[in-house]
Design a protein around this motif. Structure first.
Motif, PDB file in Angstrom:
ATOM      1  N   CYS A  10       0.839  -1.209   0.000  1.00  0.00           N
ATOM      2  CA  CYS A  10       0.000   0.000   0.000  1.00  0.00           C
ATOM      3  C   CYS A  10       0.865   1.247   0.000  1.00  0.00           C
ATOM      4  O   CYS A  10       0.364   2.355   0.143  1.00  0.00           O
ATOM      5  N   HIS A  11       2.177   1.066  -0.147  1.00  0.00           N
ATOM      6  CA  HIS A  11       3.098   2.215  -0.086  1.00  0.00           C
ATOM      7  C   HIS A  11       3.603   2.612  -1.466  1.00  0.00           C
ATOM      8  O   HIS A  11       4.684   3.174  -1.605  1.00  0.00           O
ATOM      9  N   LYS A  12       2.807   2.237  -2.494  1.00  0.00           N
ATOM     10  CA  LYS A  12       3.161   2.699  -3.837  1.00  0.00           C
ATOM     11  C   LYS A  12       2.011   3.571  -4.343  1.00  0.00           C
ATOM     12  O   LYS A  12       1.849   4.678  -3.870  1.00  0.00           O
ATOM     13  N   TRP A  13       1.161   3.053  -5.211  1.00  0.00           N
ATOM     14  CA  TRP A  13       0.121   3.885  -5.838  1.00  0.00           C
ATOM     15  C   TRP A  13      -0.996   4.266  -4.867  1.00  0.00           C
ATOM     16  O   TRP A  13      -1.725   5.225  -5.104  1.00  0.00           O
ATOM     17  N   ILE A  14      -1.135   3.518  -3.780  1.00  0.00           N
ATOM     18  CA  ILE A  14      -2.159   3.860  -2.781  1.00  0.00           C
ATOM     19  C   ILE A  14      -1.705   5.064  -1.932  1.00  0.00           C
ATOM     20  O   ILE A  14      -2.504   5.719  -1.298  1.00  0.00           O
ATOM     21  N   PHE A  15      -0.417   5.348  -1.918  1.00  0.00           N
ATOM     22  CA  PHE A  15       0.156   6.426  -1.092  1.00  0.00           C
ATOM     23  C   PHE A  15      -0.148   6.208   0.390  1.00  0.00           C
ATOM     24  O   PHE A  15      -0.402   7.151   1.152  1.00  0.00           O
ATOM     25  N   GLY A  16      -0.182   4.934   0.776  1.00  0.00           N
ATOM     26  CA  GLY A  16      -0.401   4.593   2.174  1.00  0.00           C
ATOM     27  C   GLY A  16       0.901   4.667   2.954  1.00  0.00           C
ATOM     28  O   GLY A  16       1.981   4.941   2.397  1.00  0.00           O
ATOM     29  N   PRO A  17       0.822   4.402   4.254  1.00  0.00           N
ATOM     30  CA  PRO A  17       2.027   4.461   5.090  1.00  0.00           C
ATOM     31  C   PRO A  17       3.096   3.481   4.586  1.00  0.00           C
ATOM     32  O   PRO A  17       2.778   2.348   4.218  1.00  0.00           O
ATOM     33  N   ARG A  18       4.329   3.931   4.564  1.00  0.00           N
ATOM     34  CA  ARG A  18       5.419   3.051   4.120  1.00  0.00           C
ATOM     35  C   ARG A  18       5.513   1.850   5.063  1.00  0.00           C
ATOM     36  O   ARG A  18       5.445   2.003   6.288  1.00  0.00           O
ATOM     37  N   GLY A  19       5.615   0.655   4.460  1.00  0.00           N
ATOM     38  CA  GLY A  19       5.664  -0.565   5.266  1.00  0.00           C
ATOM     39  C   GLY A  19       4.284  -1.149   5.516  1.00  0.00           C
ATOM     40  O   GLY A  19       4.069  -1.789   6.549  1.00  0.00           O
ATOM     41  N   THR A  20       3.352  -0.931   4.573  1.00  0.00           N
ATOM     42  CA  THR A  20       2.020  -1.545   4.706  1.00  0.00           C
ATOM     43  C   THR A  20       1.660  -2.264   3.411  1.00  0.00           C
ATOM     44  O   THR A  20       2.109  -1.901   2.324  1.00  0.00           O
ATOM     45  N   GLY A  21       0.822  -3.294   3.561  1.00  0.00           N
ATOM     46  CA  GLY A  21       0.382  -4.052   2.387  1.00  0.00           C
ATOM     47  C   GLY A  21      -0.788  -4.945   2.739  1.00  0.00           C
ATOM     48  O   GLY A  21      -1.156  -5.073   3.919  1.00  0.00           O
ATOM     49  N   VAL A  22      -1.364  -5.530   1.700  1.00  0.00           N
ATOM     50  CA  VAL A  22      -2.506  -6.431   1.909  1.00  0.00           C
ATOM     51  C   VAL A  22      -2.312  -7.702   1.092  1.00  0.00           C
ATOM     52  O   VAL A  22      -1.685  -7.692   0.028  1.00  0.00           O
ATOM     53  N   LEU A  23      -2.845  -8.777   1.626  1.00  0.00           N
ATOM     54  CA  LEU A  23      -2.965 -10.033   0.870  1.00  0.00           C
ATOM     55  C   LEU A  23      -4.438 -10.407   0.933  1.00  0.00           C
ATOM     56  O   LEU A  23      -4.983 -10.631   2.027  1.00  0.00           O
ATOM     57  N   TRP A  24      -5.088 -10.403  -0.245  1.00  0.00           N
ATOM     58  CA  TRP A  24      -6.506 -10.759  -0.310  1.00  0.00           C
ATOM     59  C   TRP A  24      -6.628 -12.174  -0.896  1.00  0.00           C
ATOM     60  O   TRP A  24      -5.839 -12.552  -1.772  1.00  0.00           O
ATOM     61  N   GLY A  25      -7.616 -12.924  -0.418  1.00  0.00           N
ATOM     62  CA  GLY A  25      -7.901 -14.230  -1.015  1.00  0.00           C
ATOM     63  C   GLY A  25      -9.372 -14.557  -0.866  1.00  0.00           C
ATOM     64  O   GLY A  25     -10.043 -14.054   0.057  1.00  0.00           O
ATOM     65  N   LYS A  26      -9.887 -15.387  -1.762  1.00  0.00           N
ATOM     66  CA  LYS A  26     -11.295 -15.800  -1.678  1.00  0.00           C
ATOM     67  C   LYS A  26     -11.516 -16.532  -0.356  1.00  0.00           C
ATOM     68  O   LYS A  26     -10.681 -17.354   0.058  1.00  0.00           O
ATOM     69  N   ALA A  27     -12.651 -16.238   0.280  1.00  0.00           N
ATOM     70  CA  ALA A  27     -12.914 -16.744   1.637  1.00  0.00           C
ATOM     71  C   ALA A  27     -12.675 -18.247   1.744  1.00  0.00           C
ATOM     72  O   ALA A  27     -12.041 -18.722   2.692  1.00  0.00           O
ATOM     73  N   GLU A  28     -13.125 -19.013   0.764  1.00  0.00           N
ATOM     74  CA  GLU A  28     -13.080 -20.472   0.887  1.00  0.00           C
ATOM     75  C   GLU A  28     -11.673 -21.048   0.690  1.00  0.00           C
ATOM     76  O   GLU A  28     -11.442 -22.231   0.931  1.00  0.00           O
ATOM     77  N   LEU A  29     -10.715 -20.208   0.247  1.00  0.00           N
ATOM     78  CA  LEU A  29      -9.378 -20.741  -0.061  1.00  0.00           C
ATOM     79  C   LEU A  29      -8.368 -20.605   1.078  1.00  0.00           C
ATOM     80  O   LEU A  29      -7.317 -21.253   1.065  1.00  0.00           O
ATOM     81  N   TRP A  30      -8.655 -19.752   2.052  1.00  0.00           N
ATOM     82  CA  TRP A  30      -7.670 -19.547   3.126  1.00  0.00           C
ATOM     83  C   TRP A  30      -7.319 -20.833   3.875  1.00  0.00           C
ATOM     84  O   TRP A  30      -6.129 -21.037   4.225  1.00  0.00           O
ATOM     85  N   PRO A  31      -8.283 -21.737   4.127  1.00  0.00           N
ATOM     86  CA  PRO A  31      -7.916 -22.933   4.916  1.00  0.00           C
ATOM     87  C   PRO A  31      -6.835 -23.788   4.269  1.00  0.00           C
ATOM     88  O   PRO A  31      -6.167 -24.568   4.950  1.00  0.00           O
ATOM     89  N   MET A  32      -6.626 -23.637   2.954  1.00  0.00           N
ATOM     90  CA  MET A  32      -5.592 -24.472   2.307  1.00  0.00           C
ATOM     91  C   MET A  32      -4.177 -23.989   2.626  1.00  0.00           C
ATOM     92  O   MET A  32      -3.203 -24.713   2.437  1.00  0.00           O
ATOM     93  N   LEU A  33      -4.042 -22.747   3.086  1.00  0.00           N
ATOM     94  CA  LEU A  33      -2.705 -22.176   3.290  1.00  0.00           C
ATOM     95  C   LEU A  33      -2.105 -22.587   4.628  1.00  0.00           C
ATOM     96  O   LEU A  33      -2.810 -22.750   5.623  1.00  0.00           O
ATOM     97  N   ARG A  34      -0.776 -22.719   4.621  1.00  0.00           N
ATOM     98  CA  ARG A  34      -0.044 -23.009   5.870  1.00  0.00           C
ATOM     99  C   ARG A  34       0.737 -21.758   6.262  1.00  0.00           C
ATOM    100  O   ARG A  34       1.633 -21.343   5.526  1.00  0.00           O
ATOM    101  N   PRO A  35       0.392 -21.171   7.406  1.00  0.00           N
ATOM    102  CA  PRO A  35       1.115 -19.948   7.807  1.00  0.00           C
ATOM    103  C   PRO A  35       2.606 -20.229   8.022  1.00  0.00           C
ATOM    104  O   PRO A  35       2.989 -21.339   8.385  1.00  0.00           O
ATOM    105  N   THR A  36       3.406 -19.210   7.795  1.00  0.00           N
ATOM    106  CA  THR A  36       4.851 -19.320   8.043  1.00  0.00           C
ATOM    107  C   THR A  36       5.216 -18.606   9.337  1.00  0.00           C
ATOM    108  O   THR A  36       6.026 -19.102  10.118  1.00  0.00           O
TER     109      THR A  36
END
Ligand SMILES: Cc1ncc(COP(=O)(O)O)c(C=O)c1O
Length: 430
Positions: free
Chosen positions: A256-282
């Motif tokens: 979010c610190h490029k074209w959004i002009f948000g605070p430096r050091g911010t970002g988002v990861l979006w995913g379809k609701a039903e797909l999150w359970p497949m991921l393994r957090p690091t």
């Protein structure tokens, strides 16, 4: 390069011309435009030095006034009483809700990150890949996509295949790029990893059309065999007037610190609701779900977007101030932002294309380009050209790829006069 920019400092003549002229945007007739002085007002919200023609504001945001003020207010709370500030703001729901409203998504589909890099790495390392699986990516993606995929492949035994979506970026077509993905899918493909807008060439990929191709390939596949479509969206995010549903991908990472002009050091990861359970957090998250199970000695619950938000303490005054950036965009209007950036980019590309000593590498069409323009000047290396432009007060960058070009990126902080000033300086290099 950045050190070099700083060393040059803010000396020299002003490039900003008073009073922007008639809008090329309106002349181009693409979408509603606010009055001309509305863009001057928007520019005045930034503390960017007026001594420079800022043509690379996509690289790392300068904070507009509402974002600066939000950060300062939160920093004061943190400095006054850190535990109390944490207690007050640690529920990230307001931040996720603001991002969700901007993205046309749900708050529980969003993980908060510090950057595009963090989002892509947590995503690609979290996918349930195994030996025999193939990840399809392209030759045009950024270093962080290629490296995250390499790390994932080395840990899982999956293979990564890179294809070209076009031979010549200036001649790329939406159909050709979609076809390239369609042809490359195999029964072993589990992930397609692409970039919305290539920072190597300025080409914007047809994400929606690719999503449709992938959805067709997924018909009849068992859930564990379906292809997951992942996008590095950073250079379309804050430029284009689309929602996640419009794009049709499965996961989308952006800083979010490029074209959004948000605070430096911010970002988002979006995913379809039903797909999150497949991921393994690091990285363990600091929210309720995982922590509660750990306290109670229970197995971890299925992964949620919140659980994919890397934990540990962050530069919280920046993260918590992120809603101010989305509000800033909303106050202008997503459609106006998109129309403005496209109009300025068209003005710039048409001017560059008309110069005999210039090779323009970014397509003209709005459908397959966004806010980044890549070009070369005959007889000059990209590095030499960049420094020549910087000498002339134009902040250009070079693309950090094996084949490198000079980039300029007119954005909402720029005017038609800024674009004219770039064209004047490039013309003078003939
Ligand atoms: C296409 C692309 N992806 C990812 C990144 C890294 O972005 P971040 O600094 O948000 O990690 C960049 C850097 O500019 C980029 O051009």
């Amino acid at each position: 390069m950045l050190e070099g920019l700083l060393a040059i400092g803010a000396v020299g003549c002003a490039t900003r011309e008073a009073g922007t002229a008639a809008t090329a945007a309106t002349a181009a007739g693409r979408g509603p435009q606010p009055p001309v002085d509305e863009w001057q007002r928007i520019r005045s919200e930034f503390d960017l030095s007026p001594a420079w023609n800022h043509m690379s504001s996509f690289l790392l945001a300068s904070h507009p006034r509402p974002v600066r003020e939000a950060i300062e207010a939160l920093r004061k709370q943190l400095d006054d009483n850190p535990p109390l500030a944490l207690h007050t703001h640690e529920d990230s729901t307001p931040v996720r809700e603001a991002a969700a409203a901007y993205m046309g998504a749900r708050a529980d589909e969003i993980a908060l990150t510090d950057s595009t890099t963090m989002g892509l790495a947590t995503l690609y390392l979290g996918l349930p890949l195994k030996a025999g699986d193939e990840v399809l990516t392209t030759t045009h993606d950024h270093y962080v996509t290629h490296e995250s995929l390499r790390f994932a492949a080395e840990r899982t035994g999956a293979t990564v295949r890179r294809i070209a979506l076009y031979e010549k970026s200036s001649a790329a077509t939406a159909e050709g790029m979609t076809e390239a993905i369609a042809k490359a899918l195999t029964p072993a493909t589990r992930v397609v990893a692409i970039t919305w807008v290539h920072s190597s060439s300025g080409v914007k990929t047809p994400v929606r059309a690719m999503a449709e191709v992938i959805a067709r390939a997924n018909q009849g596949r068992a859930p564990q065999d379906r292809i997951v479509f992942c996008v590095d969206g950073v250079h379309g995010f804050g430029v284009e007037d689309v929602t996640m549903a419009d794009l049709g991908c499965d996961f989308f990472a952006a800083g979010c610190h490029k074209w959004i002009f948000g605070p430096r050091g911010t970002g988002v990861l979006w995913g379809k609701a039903e797909l999150w359970p497949m991921l393994r957090p690091t990285i363990p998250h600091f929210g309720q779900e995982g922590h509660k199970a750990w306290i109670q000695g229970q197995p971890a619950p299925p992964t949620t977007a919140s659980m994919m938000t890397p934990g540990g303490f962050h530069s919280f005054e920046h993260r918590w101030a992120l809603p101010a950036a989305f509000a800033f965009h909303k106050s202008i209007g997503k459609a106006k932002v998109a129309a403005r950036i496209h109009a300025l980019n068209r003005q710039c590309k048409e001017g560059l294309r008309a110069m005999k000593h210039v090779t323009l590498h970014t397509p003209l069409e709005d459908a397959i380009s966004a806010g980044i323009i890549c070009f070369e000047v005959a007889g000059m290396t990209p590095e030499a050209l960049m420094w020549k432009l910087i000498e002339r007060k134009v902040i250009a960058t070079t693309s950090p790829y094996a084949t490198s070009y000079v980039r300029v990126a007119p954005s909402i902080i720029n005017s038609e006069a800024d674009v004219e000033a770039v064209l004047r300086e490039v013309r003078a290099l003939a």
